[in-house]
Write a protein that holds these residues in place. Structure first.
Motif, short mmCIF file in Angstrom:
data_model
loop_
_atom_site.label_atom_id
_atom_site.label_comp_id
_atom_site.label_asym_id
_atom_site.label_seq_id
_atom_site.Cartn_x
_atom_site.Cartn_y
_atom_site.Cartn_z
N LEU A 1 0.83 -1.20 0.00
CA LEU A 1 0.00 0.00 0.00
C LEU A 1 0.87 1.26 0.00
N ALA A 2 1.95 1.26 0.77
CA ALA A 2 2.85 2.41 0.80
C ALA A 2 3.51 2.62 -0.56
N ARG A 3 3.91 1.53 -1.21
CA ARG A 3 4.52 1.64 -2.55
C ARG A 3 3.51 2.18 -3.56
N TRP A 4 2.26 1.70 -3.46
CA TRP A 4 1.21 2.17 -4.37
C TRP A 4 0.98 3.66 -4.15
N ALA A 5 0.88 4.07 -2.90
CA ALA A 5 0.64 5.48 -2.58
C ALA A 5 1.78 6.34 -3.11
N ALA A 6 3.02 5.89 -2.93
CA ALA A 6 4.17 6.66 -3.39
C ALA A 6 4.13 6.82 -4.91
N ALA A 7 3.70 5.80 -5.61
CA ALA A 7 3.65 5.85 -7.07
C ALA A 7 2.47 6.66 -7.60
N ILE B 1 0.13 8.88 -5.59
CA ILE B 1 -0.28 10.16 -5.00
C ILE B 1 0.89 10.92 -4.39
N ALA B 2 2.08 10.34 -4.41
CA ALA B 2 3.29 10.99 -3.92
C ALA B 2 3.11 11.69 -2.57
N PRO B 3 2.75 10.95 -1.53
CA PRO B 3 2.58 11.59 -0.21
C PRO B 3 3.91 12.10 0.34
N GLU B 4 3.84 13.15 1.12
CA GLU B 4 5.03 13.69 1.76
C GLU B 4 5.29 13.02 3.10
N ALA B 5 4.26 12.43 3.69
CA ALA B 5 4.41 11.77 4.98
C ALA B 5 3.31 10.74 5.15
N TYR B 6 3.54 9.78 6.00
CA TYR B 6 2.54 8.78 6.36
C TYR B 6 2.26 8.92 7.85
#
Length: 118
Positions: free
Chosen positions: A76-82, A84-89
């Motif tokens: 899920l973190a890899r998907w989000a990074a690809a 929506i490019a979040p700055e923080a979790y």
């Protein structure tokens, strides 16, 4: 919901691909679909009602299944990074106080969100 079903199924398959058993992946997809449905409450029984299934299927998937949540969280973190490019979790560990004073086998403990849980 039907128009997004193929995308939801593909997303669930990607996120839950590390789960070893087909039944776990199916229950996981059901759970993800339940989270996406309209409705204020996202607890097991209201979600199950909206899905038209027995709530125990969802409950067992979340609370007593043997799947590794860390692998799902990593995907899920890899998907989000690809996507929506979040700055923080931020992962929030919600604290729940004991229900009453005489809960057998449940010790009094500190809970950051609530102070000393009773």
């Amino acid at each position: 919901m039907e128009e997004i079903r193929p995308r939801l199924e593909a997303f669930a398959a990607e996120m839950l691909g590390s789960l070893p058993r087909r039944d776990q992946r199916a229950k996981g997809e059901l759970y993800v679909r339940g989270l996406m449905l309209d409705g204020k409450r996202k607890s097991m029984q209201p979600m199950a009602e909206r899905l038209g299934v027995d709530h125990q299927q969802l409950q067992q998937f979340v609370s007593s299944s043997t799947w590794d949540y860390a692998k799902v969280r990593e995907r899920l973190a890899r998907w989000a990074a690809a996507h929506i490019a979040p700055e923080a979790y931020a992962i929030d560990d919600v604290g729940f106080p004991k229900d009453g004073y005489d809960s057998p086998g449940v010790a009094r403990m500190y809970c950051g969100a609530l102070g000393a849980c009773s």
